[in-house]
Design a protein around this motif. Structure first.
Motif, mmCIF file in Angstrom:
data_model
loop_
_atom_site.group_PDB
_atom_site.id
_atom_site.type_symbol
_atom_site.label_atom_id
_atom_site.label_comp_id
_atom_site.label_asym_id
_atom_site.label_seq_id
_atom_site.Cartn_x
_atom_site.Cartn_y
_atom_site.Cartn_z
ATOM 1 N N SER A 25 0.815 -1.199 0.000
ATOM 2 C CA SER A 25 0.000 0.000 0.000
ATOM 3 C C SER A 25 0.859 1.263 0.000
ATOM 4 N N ILE A 26 0.429 2.265 -0.743
ATOM 5 C CA ILE A 26 1.120 3.548 -0.774
ATOM 6 C C ILE A 26 1.007 4.228 0.580
ATOM 7 N N LEU A 27 -0.149 4.127 1.183
ATOM 8 C CA LEU A 27 -0.326 4.704 2.507
ATOM 9 C C LEU A 27 0.645 4.074 3.494
ATOM 10 N N TYR A 28 0.849 2.771 3.363
ATOM 11 C CA TYR A 28 1.798 2.059 4.219
ATOM 12 C C TYR A 28 3.204 2.634 4.031
ATOM 13 N N LYS A 29 3.583 2.936 2.791
ATOM 14 C CA LYS A 29 4.902 3.503 2.522
ATOM 15 C C LYS A 29 5.043 4.891 3.138
ATOM 16 N N ILE A 30 4.018 5.726 2.962
ATOM 17 C CA ILE A 30 4.067 7.083 3.492
ATOM 18 C C ILE A 30 4.119 7.061 5.013
ATOM 19 N N LEU A 31 3.294 6.247 5.638
ATOM 20 C CA LEU A 31 3.307 6.156 7.095
ATOM 21 C C LEU A 31 4.642 5.620 7.595
ATOM 22 N N GLY A 32 5.245 4.704 6.848
ATOM 23 C CA GLY A 32 6.560 4.190 7.216
ATOM 24 C C GLY A 32 7.613 5.286 7.197
ATOM 25 N N VAL A 33 7.572 6.133 6.175
ATOM 26 C CA VAL A 33 8.527 7.237 6.082
ATOM 27 C C VAL A 33 8.340 8.196 7.252
ATOM 28 N N ILE A 34 7.093 8.532 7.548
ATOM 29 C CA ILE A 34 6.820 9.444 8.659
ATOM 30 C C ILE A 34 7.265 8.824 9.982
ATOM 31 N N LEU A 35 7.017 7.547 10.170
ATOM 32 C CA LEU A 35 7.423 6.870 11.402
ATOM 33 C C LEU A 35 8.941 6.851 11.544
ATOM 34 N N ILE A 36 9.651 6.531 10.469
ATOM 35 C CA ILE A 36 11.112 6.520 10.518
ATOM 36 C C ILE A 36 11.653 7.914 10.813
ATOM 37 N N PHE A 37 11.058 8.928 10.202
ATOM 38 C CA PHE A 37 11.481 10.305 10.444
ATOM 39 C C PHE A 37 11.273 10.684 11.907
ATOM 40 N N THR A 38 10.119 10.350 12.462
ATOM 41 C CA THR A 38 9.818 10.681 13.855
ATOM 42 C C THR A 38 10.766 9.964 14.809
ATOM 43 N N ILE A 39 10.981 8.693 14.570
ATOM 44 C CA ILE A 39 11.901 7.931 15.430
ATOM 45 C C ILE A 39 13.318 8.493 15.323
ATOM 46 N N SER A 40 13.735 8.885 14.129
ATOM 47 C CA SER A 40 15.077 9.453 13.957
ATOM 48 C C SER A 40 15.237 10.745 14.753
ATOM 49 N N ILE A 41 14.224 11.591 14.710
ATOM 50 C CA ILE A 41 14.278 12.845 15.474
ATOM 51 C C ILE A 41 14.386 12.546 16.964
ATOM 52 N N ILE A 42 13.549 11.655 17.439
ATOM 53 C CA ILE A 42 13.565 11.327 18.868
ATOM 54 C C ILE A 42 14.920 10.759 19.282
ATOM 55 N N SER B 122 11.721 17.613 6.942
ATOM 56 C CA SER B 122 10.618 18.015 6.051
ATOM 57 C C SER B 122 11.037 17.930 4.591
ATOM 58 N N ILE B 123 12.258 18.339 4.304
ATOM 59 C CA ILE B 123 12.750 18.260 2.921
ATOM 60 C C ILE B 123 12.836 16.804 2.473
ATOM 61 N N VAL B 124 13.374 15.944 3.324
ATOM 62 C CA VAL B 124 13.510 14.526 2.970
ATOM 63 C C VAL B 124 12.143 13.882 2.795
ATOM 64 N N VAL B 125 11.226 14.141 3.720
ATOM 65 C CA VAL B 125 9.887 13.548 3.631
ATOM 66 C C VAL B 125 9.157 14.048 2.391
ATOM 67 N N SER B 126 9.249 15.349 2.089
ATOM 68 C CA SER B 126 8.560 15.859 0.899
ATOM 69 C C SER B 126 9.132 15.247 -0.378
ATOM 70 N N PHE B 127 10.450 15.052 -0.429
ATOM 71 C CA PHE B 127 11.070 14.410 -1.587
ATOM 72 C C PHE B 127 10.571 12.976 -1.747
ATOM 73 N N ILE B 128 10.515 12.237 -0.649
ATOM 74 C CA ILE B 128 10.077 10.842 -0.712
ATOM 75 C C ILE B 128 8.602 10.754 -1.094
ATOM 76 N N ILE B 129 7.770 11.624 -0.551
ATOM 77 C CA ILE B 129 6.347 11.601 -0.887
ATOM 78 C C ILE B 129 6.134 11.956 -2.349
ATOM 79 N N LYS B 130 6.872 12.946 -2.862
ATOM 80 C CA LYS B 130 6.757 13.287 -4.285
ATOM 81 C C LYS B 130 7.166 12.106 -5.157
ATOM 82 N N ARG B 131 8.201 11.401 -4.741
ATOM 83 C CA ARG B 131 8.666 10.241 -5.512
ATOM 84 C C ARG B 131 7.626 9.123 -5.491
#
Length: 134
Positions: A12-29, A64-73
C-alpha cells in the motif's frame, strides 16, 4: 485469502508514506535523545536551550525536505496517470501507462491500460458496423 490481504497491505502507498513518517519521527527522537546530554550543559543553561532549539529547527527542516522528496517520488505515478487520463479525454487513445509495481497505482494503471484496449476494440467494432450498414 488472508495472504492476499497481507500482501496488499504491505504494498500500500499509505503504508509507505506512514513508514517514512514513522522513521522520520523515530530518527528525530533518537537524535535529540542521544545529544541531550551534550546539549544541556549545566554551566550555561541559556546556551544549552539555544543549542536545543537550533538543533530541533535543523532537524525539522531537513526532515521536512527529505519527507517531501520521498512523498513526491511515491506519488509521481499518480501525476503520470493524470496526464494520460487528460490525453485520453481529449481523444488520444494511443496512451498506455508503464506498470512498475503491484500496489494500488500499479493496479490502477493496469485497469487504465485495459480500459484503453477495450475502448479501441469498441471503436473498431463501431466503425465496422457503420461500414456494414452503409
Amino acid at each position: 485469502m488472508k495472504s492476499k490481504l497481507v500482501k496488499r497491505k504491505k504494498e500500500s502507498i499509505l503504508y509507505k508514506i506512514l513508514g517514512v513518517i514513522l522513521i522520520f519521527t523515530i530518527s528525530i527522537i533518537l537524535f535529540v535523545s542521544a545529544f541531550w546530554g551534550f546539549i544541556l550543559d549545566e554551566s550555561n543553561p541559556e546556551l544549552a536551550h539555544i543549542h536545543l532549539i537550533i538543533t530541533v529547527i535543523i532537524l525539522i527542516t531537513v526532515g521536512s525536505i527529505v519527507v517531501s522528496f520521498i512523498i513526491k517520488r511515491i506519488l509521481k505515478p499518480l501525476s503520470i496517470l493524470n496526464d494520460a487520463v487528460e490525453k485520453v479525454g481529449s481523444g488520444n487513445l494511443d496512451q498506455t501507462i508503464q506498470v512498475k509495481g503491484n500496489d494500488e497505482l500499479g493496479r490502477l494503471a493496469d485497469a487504465f491500460n485495459q480500459m484503453i484496449s477495450d475502448l479501441k476494440k469498441m471503436m473498431l467494432a463501431r466503425d465496422h458496423l457503420l461500414l456494414d450498414v452503409s
